[in-house]
Write a protein that holds these residues in place. Structure first.
Motif, mmCIF file in Angstrom:
data_model
loop_
_atom_site.group_PDB
_atom_site.id
_atom_site.type_symbol
_atom_site.label_atom_id
_atom_site.label_comp_id
_atom_site.label_asym_id
_atom_site.label_seq_id
_atom_site.Cartn_x
_atom_site.Cartn_y
_atom_site.Cartn_z
ATOM 1 N N SER A 1 4.455 -0.651 -14.211
ATOM 2 C CA SER A 1 3.460 0.389 -14.484
ATOM 3 C C SER A 1 2.094 -0.220 -14.781
ATOM 4 O O SER A 1 1.065 0.270 -14.293
ATOM 5 C CB SER A 1 3.923 1.250 -15.665
ATOM 6 N N TYR A 2 2.080 -1.284 -15.571
ATOM 7 C CA TYR A 2 0.798 -1.905 -15.923
ATOM 8 C C TYR A 2 0.100 -2.448 -14.689
ATOM 9 O O TYR A 2 -1.103 -2.232 -14.497
ATOM 10 C CB TYR A 2 1.017 -3.016 -16.937
ATOM 11 N N ARG A 3 0.837 -3.175 -13.854
ATOM 12 C CA ARG A 3 0.211 -3.720 -12.656
ATOM 13 C C ARG A 3 -0.200 -2.603 -11.709
ATOM 14 O O ARG A 3 -1.235 -2.703 -11.027
ATOM 15 C CB ARG A 3 1.165 -4.686 -11.951
ATOM 16 N N GLY A 4 0.596 -1.536 -11.628
ATOM 17 C CA GLY A 4 0.239 -0.434 -10.751
ATOM 18 C C GLY A 4 -1.018 0.296 -11.182
ATOM 19 O O GLY A 4 -1.733 0.845 -10.345
ATOM 20 N N LEU A 5 -1.312 0.285 -12.474
ATOM 21 C CA LEU A 5 -2.521 0.943 -12.982
ATOM 22 C C LEU A 5 -3.761 0.073 -12.870
ATOM 23 O O LEU A 5 -4.859 0.543 -13.174
ATOM 24 C CB LEU A 5 -2.323 1.346 -14.445
ATOM 25 N N ASN A 6 -3.596 -1.176 -12.440
ATOM 26 C CA ASN A 6 -4.737 -2.102 -12.391
ATOM 27 C C ASN A 6 -4.835 -2.835 -11.052
ATOM 28 O O ASN A 6 -4.892 -4.067 -11.008
ATOM 29 C CB ASN A 6 -4.623 -3.123 -13.525
ATOM 30 N N PRO A 7 -4.863 -2.094 -9.934
ATOM 31 C CA PRO A 7 -5.064 -2.769 -8.642
ATOM 32 C C PRO A 7 -6.545 -3.049 -8.409
ATOM 33 O O PRO A 7 -7.418 -2.388 -8.977
ATOM 34 C CB PRO A 7 -4.524 -1.754 -7.636
ATOM 35 N N LYS A 8 -6.810 -4.044 -7.585
ATOM 36 C CA LYS A 8 -8.188 -4.388 -7.253
ATOM 37 C C LYS A 8 -8.287 -4.604 -5.744
ATOM 38 O O LYS A 8 -7.466 -5.279 -5.157
ATOM 39 C CB LYS A 8 -8.626 -5.657 -7.976
ATOM 40 N N GLY A 9 -9.318 -3.994 -5.145
ATOM 41 C CA GLY A 9 -9.554 -4.251 -3.737
ATOM 42 C C GLY A 9 -8.908 -3.265 -2.783
ATOM 43 O O GLY A 9 -8.600 -3.635 -1.649
ATOM 44 N N GLY A 10 -8.665 -2.048 -3.196
ATOM 45 C CA GLY A 10 -8.162 -1.038 -2.288
ATOM 46 C C GLY A 10 -6.704 -1.227 -1.933
ATOM 47 O O GLY A 10 -5.912 -1.745 -2.730
ATOM 48 N N PRO A 11 -6.304 -0.820 -0.724
ATOM 49 C CA PRO A 11 -4.884 -0.915 -0.332
ATOM 50 C C PRO A 11 -4.338 -2.339 -0.411
ATOM 51 O O PRO A 11 -3.179 -2.535 -0.753
ATOM 52 C CB PRO A 11 -4.881 -0.384 1.104
ATOM 53 N N LYS A 12 -5.154 -3.326 -0.054
ATOM 54 C CA LYS A 12 -4.696 -4.713 -0.163
ATOM 55 C C LYS A 12 -4.390 -5.062 -1.609
ATOM 56 O O LYS A 12 -3.431 -5.792 -1.909
ATOM 57 C CB LYS A 12 -5.747 -5.665 0.393
#
Length: 270
Positions: free
Chosen positions: A222-233
């Motif tokens: 959940s934590y990583r899913g809430l903090n993506p960077k750079g769009g779909p990549k």
């Protein structure tokens, strides 16, 4: 002078990365605490929990069974070979069952939950984040933790417990088959050694590991899913990161819990 500057920059970069890692760890712990607090609050997202539970279970049951069979086979064959060399064939049942219940089942559960369930949770939340759905929920006064994270973490915990029991049963049955049928062991000796050395705390520590592993896998994903960077990549990157981080965290926690259990709980018959 330039080489000196470059050499001096390396410790600074290492310190910066260490500081970033500590901040990420602190934020993850804060999110875990928020999830724990939100679990006791209303309204309960029963529908979302059922949907997530069914999804994680559907993608995890078959891999868990397929992985647990070779785990039980390898453990039984290896232990059978060692006990035959030592002249202690009568302990095959106890050793195999204890290893499967205490170690193999939680480890297989870790692999399946983080690889199948955790990656799906991370990808779903990451897609919602880059579409700004999370920000929209916060603007509307809806808590993303209460609405999205809590049912997913709860589903991961419940599936982890069920998978742990399933893997234990399949591993024990597979170990019995390979010990008795393949290696020519005695069924009575197998069961007698298991009854002589196995105890209820062995099952309790396995269940405790499953609960904790499921919770940690859900929180990390959940934590990583809430903090993506750079769009779909970035979503793909955080999915990979969540699996790797979950593996590292859960194997470390498994080592600590096993060491504490062996120190605090006396073996049966001692």
């Amino acid at each position: 002078m330039s080489a000196f500057r470059r050499s001096g920059a390396l410790p600074a970069q290492a310190a910066a990365r260490a500081g970033n890692g500590l901040r990420e760890f602190g934020r993850m712990c804060s999110l875990a605490l928020d999830v724990l607090v939100a679990m006791g609050r209303r309204p309960y997202q029963v529908r979302e929990f059922v949907v997530q539970f069914w999804f994680i279970a559907s993608v995890s049951i078959t891999p868990a069974i397929l992985v647990s069979i070779p785990f039980g086979a390898v453990i039984s064959l290896q232990l059978g070979s060692l006990t035959s060399q030592l002249g202690a064939e009568q302990f095959n049942g106890a050793a195999g069952v204890l290893v499967v219940v205490q170690q193999a089942s939680p480890i297989v559960t870790t692999l399946i939950i983080s690889g199948a369930g955790g990656s799906a949770i991370c990808a779903d939340l990451g897609a919602r984040t880059i579409r700004e759905e999370i920000d929209a929920m916060e603007v509307l006064g809806v808590s993303p933790v209460q609405r999205l994270l809590v049912p997913r973490v709860q589903a991961a915990v419940c599936v982890s417990v069920l998978l742990n029991g399933l893997v234990s049963v399949v591993g024990v049955v597979g170990g019995y088959f390979f010990t008795v049928v393949v290696q020519g062991g005695t069924p009575g000796a197998y069961l007698a050694s298991f009854n002589a050395l196995a105890q209820l705390p062995d099952l309790i520590i396995s269940t405790v590991k499953a609960v904790l592993f499921g919770f940690l896998a859900g929180v990390v994903a959940s934590y990583r899913g809430l903090n993506p960077k750079g769009g779909p990549k970035g979503v793909g990157d955080v999915v990979n990161q969540s699996v790797v981080i979950t593996f590292l965290v859960l194997f470390f926690v498994n080592t600590v819990l096993t060491a504490l259990y062996l120190q605090l709980v006396p073996a049966k018959g001692t």
